[in-house]
Design an enzyme around this catalytic site. Sequence first.
Site, short mmCIF file in Angstrom:
data_model
loop_
_atom_site.label_atom_id
_atom_site.label_comp_id
_atom_site.label_asym_id
_atom_site.label_seq_id
_atom_site.Cartn_x
_atom_site.Cartn_y
_atom_site.Cartn_z
N GLY A 155 9.52 11.45 20.70
CA GLY A 155 10.86 10.89 20.90
C GLY A 155 10.87 9.40 20.61
O GLY A 155 9.84 8.80 20.30
N SER A 156 12.06 8.80 20.70
CA SER A 156 12.22 7.38 20.44
C SER A 156 13.42 6.85 21.20
O SER A 156 14.18 7.61 21.80
CB SER A 156 12.39 7.12 18.93
OG SER A 156 13.56 7.76 18.45
N GLY A 157 13.60 5.52 21.15
CA GLY A 157 14.76 4.90 21.77
C GLY A 157 14.77 4.95 23.28
O GLY A 157 15.83 4.83 23.91
N SER A 158 13.60 5.15 23.90
CA SER A 158 13.49 5.25 25.37
C SER A 158 14.23 6.45 25.94
O SER A 158 14.49 6.51 27.14
CB SER A 158 13.98 3.96 26.06
OG SER A 158 13.17 2.87 25.70
N GLY A 160 14.68 9.75 27.61
CA GLY A 160 13.85 10.56 28.49
C GLY A 160 12.69 9.82 29.12
O GLY A 160 11.85 10.44 29.77
N ARG A 280 7.21 2.93 11.53
CA ARG A 280 8.50 2.55 10.96
C ARG A 280 8.76 1.09 11.31
O ARG A 280 8.05 0.49 12.11
CB ARG A 280 9.63 3.40 11.56
CG ARG A 280 9.65 3.35 13.08
CD ARG A 280 10.90 3.95 13.66
NE ARG A 280 10.83 4.13 15.10
CZ ARG A 280 10.98 3.19 16.01
NH1 ARG A 280 11.20 1.94 15.62
NH2 ARG A 280 10.90 3.45 17.30
#
Length: 408
Positions: A155-158, A160, A280
């Site tokens: 996942g990404s973007g914090s 969860g 990225r």
Amino acid sequence: MTRRALILLEGSRYNSPLYVQAAQRLGLHPITLSADPAQYDYLAAECVEAMRVNTDDLDALIYECSQLRATYDIAGITCAGDAFSATVGKLCRHFDLPGPNPTSIEQCCDKFTQRQLLAEAGVPIPAYRLATNAAEVDSAAAEIGLPVIVKPAVGSGSVGVRLCRTIDELAEHTTFLLGGEHIWRSSPRILVEAYAQGPYYTADIMGDEVIAISGGQFGPPPHFAYREFYCPAALTDDEQERIADISLSCLRALGLGWGPTGIEFRWTHSGPVVIEVNPRLAGATGPQLVQLAYGIDLVTEHIKLVIGDECDLRSRHSHTAAVRFLVADSDGNLDRIAGGSRAAAVLGVAEVKLYVEPSTPIVRKGDFPECIGYVIAASPSLAQTEAILHRAVDLIDFSITPFETVGE
């Protein structure tokens, strides 16, 4: 003459518009392949060609790119995020184009595998365990000791990600992740980690060269939503060197070193500890800060790599750039938001972006996607940049009316 095209796989509201604009400046025709192009507002705003295709199906993507080759000279294939970076690598290998190693990307994007490889290489990381059910989460937390960070292994973007300081918080977040509220792209796998406390830093890397080290701050725990970033970070030469050395160790351990990498750190009592390695460019305005601070356009330089051209990573100047993210302090309906144009007019402000319109419902989850806008400023010094940012943010005003509760 056949037009040279740059294929962009899926997109994001943060860096993807920068990729589109940079491609156009380089004389390339950007084409986005997406399972749902309508989700990206910037495609229509920039008049970008987009094609609907199942981006989870490698064969479908190969077929679509093969069809496009009948009309265009495909100069390169890339993406702005990391969710499809491994697929990009596979496409590049199929079409004999420059690109990342897909195996290395896949290992890096699986945070548990990433942790294993970093640990084997002696890179400083928090203690960690993998869990697939509530009992394993409880056991892992007991072994590591509270507080712990609990997050999806992919996942990404914090999204969860949560700091769990008590047994109750641990149970609540485990229920959230496994009870159907969190969307999993595959079987649930949860990473439980020791909480590394200390100042937060990020390293922006292109190839095997550390370009910039930035500092950041989050909102209040237990969540990790960005509130502010500044580039460069206020570090001594020795501190910068330690972070740069560990960053290069991460690249070697994970088989990276082609294209962009972003590495997150916490500077603990024992020194810098790697929180995450992302194959990225940094999201959340990272490329804009680097460009304002050093005059290096990482998006353009990445595209140059993708199409087989030579990068130019030389610094043009030395300023301090910073961003303040606008985040709601309560749930409810956004009644109004104003002052963006006044903020943009403040001398030293580089960009003001507002993502929401009045009447938008706001539901906070504590992750980065809930950001409703940001302000970026730059100047020759950190103190001056912070003053500019404070003045501009104060000019932006928004109000939220709480949702009506049942029974009112």
